[in-house]
Structures are given as C-alpha cells and as structure tokens.
Design a protein around this motif. Structure first.
Motif, short mmCIF file in Angstrom:
data_model
loop_
_atom_site.label_atom_id
_atom_site.label_comp_id
_atom_site.label_asym_id
_atom_site.label_seq_id
_atom_site.Cartn_x
_atom_site.Cartn_y
_atom_site.Cartn_z
N LEU A 345 0.87 -1.17 0.00
CA LEU A 345 0.00 0.00 0.00
C LEU A 345 0.90 1.22 0.00
CD1 LEU A 345 -2.61 1.68 0.47
CD2 LEU A 345 -2.38 1.16 2.91
N ALA A 346 0.72 2.09 -1.00
CA ALA A 346 1.57 3.26 -1.13
C ALA A 346 0.73 4.48 -1.50
CB ALA A 346 2.66 3.03 -2.19
N VAL A 347 1.22 5.66 -1.15
CA VAL A 347 0.52 6.90 -1.48
C VAL A 347 1.44 7.81 -2.29
CG1 VAL A 347 -1.04 6.83 0.49
CG2 VAL A 347 1.17 7.94 0.74
N PHE A 348 0.81 8.61 -3.15
CA PHE A 348 1.53 9.52 -4.04
C PHE A 348 0.85 10.87 -4.03
CE2 PHE A 348 2.30 5.24 -5.37
CZ PHE A 348 3.62 5.20 -5.83
N GLU A 349 1.62 11.90 -4.39
CA GLU A 349 1.06 13.25 -4.45
C GLU A 349 0.10 13.42 -5.63
OE1 GLU A 349 1.22 15.72 -2.31
OE2 GLU A 349 2.36 14.42 -0.97
N GLY A 350 0.35 12.69 -6.72
CA GLY A 350 -0.49 12.84 -7.90
C GLY A 350 -0.76 11.51 -8.57
N PRO A 351 -1.78 11.44 -9.43
CA PRO A 351 -2.16 10.18 -10.05
C PRO A 351 -1.20 9.71 -11.13
CG PRO A 351 -3.57 11.94 -10.83
CD PRO A 351 -2.75 12.52 -9.73
N ARG A 352 -0.52 10.64 -11.81
CA ARG A 352 0.35 10.24 -12.92
C ARG A 352 1.47 9.33 -12.45
NH1 ARG A 352 1.93 8.13 -16.52
NH2 ARG A 352 2.80 8.82 -18.49
N GLN A 353 2.21 9.76 -11.41
CA GLN A 353 3.30 8.92 -10.93
C GLN A 353 2.78 7.65 -10.26
OE1 GLN A 353 2.55 12.06 -9.90
NE2 GLN A 353 3.57 12.53 -7.95
N ALA A 354 1.57 7.72 -9.71
CA ALA A 354 0.99 6.53 -9.08
C ALA A 354 0.72 5.45 -10.12
CB ALA A 354 -0.30 6.91 -8.36
N VAL A 355 0.13 5.83 -11.25
CA VAL A 355 -0.16 4.86 -12.30
C VAL A 355 1.14 4.30 -12.89
CG1 VAL A 355 -1.13 4.56 -14.60
CG2 VAL A 355 -2.42 5.81 -12.85
N ARG A 356 2.09 5.18 -13.13
CA ARG A 356 3.37 4.71 -13.66
C ARG A 356 4.03 3.73 -12.71
NH1 ARG A 356 7.18 9.43 -15.71
NH2 ARG A 356 8.32 7.58 -16.40
N CYS A 357 3.96 4.02 -11.40
CA CYS A 357 4.54 3.12 -10.42
C CYS A 357 3.80 1.78 -10.40
CB CYS A 357 4.50 3.75 -9.03
SG CYS A 357 5.24 2.72 -7.75
N ALA A 358 2.48 1.83 -10.48
CA ALA A 358 1.71 0.58 -10.48
C ALA A 358 2.12 -0.31 -11.65
CB ALA A 358 0.22 0.90 -10.54
N GLU A 359 2.27 0.27 -12.82
CA GLU A 359 2.69 -0.53 -13.98
C GLU A 359 4.10 -1.06 -13.80
OE1 GLU A 359 1.83 1.83 -17.59
OE2 GLU A 359 0.20 0.37 -17.80
N ALA A 360 4.99 -0.23 -13.22
CA ALA A 360 6.36 -0.67 -12.98
C ALA A 360 6.39 -1.81 -11.96
CB ALA A 360 7.21 0.49 -12.49
N MET A 361 5.54 -1.76 -10.96
CA MET A 361 5.50 -2.83 -9.96
C MET A 361 5.05 -4.13 -10.59
SD MET A 361 4.30 -1.19 -6.31
CE MET A 361 2.78 -0.42 -6.86
N LEU A 362 4.05 -4.07 -11.47
CA LEU A 362 3.59 -5.29 -12.13
C LEU A 362 4.68 -5.89 -13.02
CD1 LEU A 362 0.91 -4.43 -10.93
CD2 LEU A 362 -0.18 -4.90 -13.12
N ARG A 363 5.44 -5.01 -13.69
CA ARG A 363 6.54 -5.52 -14.51
C ARG A 363 7.60 -6.18 -13.62
NH1 ARG A 363 5.69 -0.57 -17.31
NH2 ARG A 363 7.42 0.41 -16.17
N TYR A 364 7.89 -5.56 -12.48
CA TYR A 364 8.89 -6.15 -11.59
C TYR A 364 8.45 -7.52 -11.08
CZ TYR A 364 11.37 -7.23 -7.32
OH TYR A 364 12.08 -7.89 -6.35
N VAL A 365 7.18 -7.64 -10.71
CA VAL A 365 6.68 -8.91 -10.18
C VAL A 365 6.84 -10.02 -11.21
CG1 VAL A 365 4.61 -10.12 -9.35
CG2 VAL A 365 5.13 -7.81 -8.53
N ARG A 366 6.68 -9.69 -12.50
CA ARG A 366 6.84 -10.71 -13.54
C ARG A 366 8.26 -11.26 -13.57
NH1 ARG A 366 4.01 -6.74 -16.78
NH2 ARG A 366 1.76 -7.21 -16.70
N THR A 367 9.26 -10.45 -13.16
CA THR A 367 10.64 -10.95 -13.14
C THR A 367 10.82 -12.03 -12.08
OG1 THR A 367 11.48 -9.31 -11.53
CG2 THR A 367 11.44 -8.68 -13.87
N LEU A 368 9.87 -12.14 -11.14
CA LEU A 368 9.91 -13.17 -10.11
C LEU A 368 9.07 -14.38 -10.50
CD1 LEU A 368 9.46 -10.92 -6.94
CD2 LEU A 368 11.59 -11.62 -8.04
N ASP A 369 8.63 -14.41 -11.77
CA ASP A 369 7.76 -15.48 -12.28
C ASP A 369 6.42 -15.50 -11.54
OD1 ASP A 369 9.61 -16.39 -14.18
OD2 ASP A 369 10.64 -17.61 -12.69
#
Length: 449
Positions: A345-369
C-alpha cells in the motif's frame, strides 16, 4: 458489522484459522485465551469492542490457536501450548509476509506469545500481555496450584462449560453482565463452539503446567503488561510477576473485576494504552487530512503459489518481492504505508506517478515469475501518527481486488484527473465495492505504445 473473512493457514500440525482486518501501519497479532472462536466474537457487540478499537490504528490478525475454535485439534501438552503455538505464529507470519509484528497475548495466549518472542527476538516489535502468566505460582503456592485445588476447579469447569443456565466463569468474566440473559446464552454458545467440556478441561490443565519463568529475563522486546486488579479468573499477581521479571516492562493495573478486556468499562482505556504504547501517539491526537493517490497491489492467486512453493520458499520470495516493490515506490516519488501480506500500500502526491509506479510494480513482479494486480484511486485520506487511513484507502483496496492478473484498475476519478495524458483507459463496467457507498465506474489503465 460484517465479520472479517476467516482464512486458513496449513501447517505440518494442521490448519490454523485466522482473520485479518483494520487499517494503518504496523500489525498486531492477537493470540486470545482459552475461550476463543473467531466467528463467535462478532455475533455480539461486547466481544468485538476491543478488536474494533485496535483496528482503528493498526492491522489486526486474530487467530484461533491450535486445538481450539475453528483451528484443527492437536495434542494438549505444555509444550504444544508454548513451543507448538510459537511455531504456528512463525508460520502465520511467513504466510502473511510479515517480517516483524507486535504481539498481544490474552490470558493463556500469553504463553505462546512469550515463547515466540524468546525464540524469534528479531521478529517482534513489541509485546502486550493482558491477564497472562509465566507460571501458576501465587503467594502460598510457590510451586503452582496444588492438585486438589486444580481438580476441584476442573470438575466445576466441566459441569458449567457451555451450560446455557450457568456457563463457566459467568460471574467472573463480566460481573456487570452476569444478569444479562442474552450475554449468558452467547457465552454458553461461544464455549460450545470453542471446545468440548473435556477438551476445555484438558487445555486448562495443561496451561496450569506451563512454566516460562526462566525465559522472562531474556525477553528483548519492549513489553506492556496489563491486568484488572479484581480479576477473579487469573490472579493479578501473575501479571505483577511478569512485569517484575521482564526487563523494562511497563505495568498497568486497571481498577476492575472483569477478566475479559472487552467486557470491562476500562475497554477504551485498555485500547488507548495499547495504541500509545505501540504508536507513541495517544488516541485523539490531532490528525490532518490531505488528498492523495493510493496504490494497492498484490500477487494474484497467491494461495496457489504458496501451496506450490511451501512456507519457507514463499517467505524468501516475499522478502525479495517487498524489497523490489519498495524500490519502485521510492523511484516514483511515493511513500510506502504498508507491506503486509503479499502486496503493498503506497501513497503519491499525484495520479500520474501513481499509475506509472503501479505498472512498474507489475513488470517487476513478472521478473519473479509471478503475476500481480493493482488498484489506483485518488481521494482524501487522514494522516495520524504516520498512519494513512480513510475511505479512499479502502476504495483502492476494493478496486485492486477486482483487477485481473497483470492489470492496473483505476477509478473514474483517476480517469478524469488524467484526461489528455498519454494513457489508455478501457472501461471495465460499473461495480459495487464491498463496504464502500455507491457504484463505481472502473477502468483498465495502461501506457500508450
């Protein structure tokens, strides 16, 4: 209220039933006493009072110990009640992805908590012991309660356990409610759900044989010990001894005759003392509100993955997972609020960086299979003592729960705030979110190629 969902942890010794609820940073694992059935707790207002008060400032994990309630039967020996239950707590933490947590032991639950803290000092943030004991020695009985006294007590326990007309401990547990017919019937029903009379007696007898006095001086966690001065079930001297033997322990003695913490008129005082001890903030301290974008992400189908990998391998994966997710949040300018379980659970000042982070987190999780999912929402949150809470947090969590594998799901609020941005929003329908008013338009969101 709607009771929290009951979940099961599979261990080598059987299944352990538990519930997880509440908001805020940190986690408090509550190990109740002999009378425990985590579904029955929510069928009357009194039994749930303390847990609801705790859930206002921290995540609460409440369990039925091995051998009682919704958990599987198990052998009944002092070792099972101490070291065995301590192993269960370690397995539960591993399954929930908890590196550290605070622990509360109520009455007989204190022995499991003390055993765990002794064996796993690096995983314990703090201890709260309520009406607990290390050994059943009292003035006049330095070697414990004599056998004739214990036998008389057990005969009475067997006669009254689950008895609708006069359930065990009725006058002692909650003197103020002893004449309340509805409470009397609830108590009898809860006892029957928790255990049979024979099992209740066996558990009580084994508890009386526990002796943890030797480990108390080695307890490293900061400790709060609480007890009602007029407790007629567990002598107050037990807690006084705990506080004297545990280095640096804080002792609070309440002016009450009730044994259960939730039935006493001091329930608010108990919850307040625990909150101040764990967070350093007293109840009612000033909070401030702000608008923030919340991201909730977790591993999809984690139960199946846990079953495939086993507890230890899963714990290793979670450690790597949390480290990577924290780094993604830091890189995108966010703030991690909680990493309990298999998500973040994370908080951000604005929605743009929040969405970008969410997509980056999903990409990272895929590296763990693995595959993950995420929910994003913007709304007003309350910040108190470093904790972030409010309806917007719950909304983001409910949105995440509806997301598919590898999907970032966002509220209509996010779509409106990011109009004109290089993002593609695909409508996913209008949904009711459990516990959240109104119906919500949800959208899958992704970066344009």
């Amino acid at each position: 209220m709607t009771p929290p969902e009951v979940k099961y942890l599979s261990t080598a010794d059987g299944s352990i039933a538990y519930q997880s609820f509440g908001a805020g940073t940190g986690c408090l694992v509550v190990v109740p006493g002999l009378l425990t059935h985590i579904e029955a707790v929510w069928s009357r207002p009194e039994p749930s009072r303390l847990f609801l008060a705790l859930a206002r400032f921290t995540r609460v994990v409440l369990l039925d110990k091995r051998g009682i309630g919704l958990s599987d039967p198990s052998p009944i020996t002092p070792n099972d009640l101490t070291q065995g239950r301590a192993r269960d707590l370690a397995s539960l933490m591993d399954a929930l992805g908890l590196e550290r947590a605070a622990f509360m032991g109520i009455a007989g639950g204190g022995s499991a908590v003390l055993s765990f803290a002794s064996a796993n000092p690096g995983r314990v943030d703090a201890l709260v012991l309520y009406a607990s004991w290390a050994h059943t020695s009292v003035p006049g009985y330095p070697d414990g309660v004599p056998a004739p006294v214990q036998e008389k007590y057990l005969r009475l326990l067997a006669q009254r356990w689950g008895n609708d007309a006069n359930p065990a401990w009725l006058e002692a547990i909650a003197p103020a409610l002893a004449q309340d017919a509805d409470y009397r019937l609830w108590l009898a029903h809860a006892q029957r759900l928790a255990a049979s009379p024979a099992r209740a007696c066996a558990l009580s007898a084994a508890s009386a044989q526990v002796d943890l006095r030797d480990i108390l001086p080695a307890i490293q966690a900061r400790t709060l010990v609480m007890h009602a001065s007029g407790d007629q079930v567990v002598p107050v001297d037990y807690s006084r001894e705990l506080a004297a033997r545990i280095p640096g322990a804080r002792y609070v003695e309440l002016q009450s005759r009730d044994h259960f913490p939730h039935t006493t008129e001091n329930c608010s005082e108990i919850a307040g003392a625990i909150q101040e001890f764990l967070t350093g903030k007293a109840p009612g301290e000033a909070a401030h509100r702000r608008v923030a974008t919340i991201v909730v992400a977790d591993v999809a189908d984690s139960t199946r993955t846990l079953a495939e990998l086993g507890n230890q391998r899963w714990a290793d994966v979670l450690e790597q997972l949390h480290a990577g997710l924290r780094e993604q949040v830091r890189h995108h300018g966010g703030e991690v609020v909680d990493t309990a379980g298999d998500g973040i659970l994370a908080v951000f000042e604005g929605p743009r960086q929040a969405v970008r982070c969410a997509e980056a987190m999903l990409r990272y999780v895929r590296t763990l299979d693995l595959e993950a999912r995420a929910g994003v929402h913007t709304g007003e949150v309350e910040v108190r003592g470093g904790q972030v809470m409010g309806l917007a947090v719950h909304t983001a969590a409910r949105i995440a729960a509806l997301a598919g594998c590898g999907e970032v799901l966002a509220s209509r609020t996010i779509k409106d705030l990011l109009a004109g941005s290089p993002l593609a929003f695909t409508q996913r329908g209008t949904h009711s979110l459990r516990g959240v008013p109104d119906r919500w338009e949800l959208y899958r969101v992704r970066e344009l190629d």
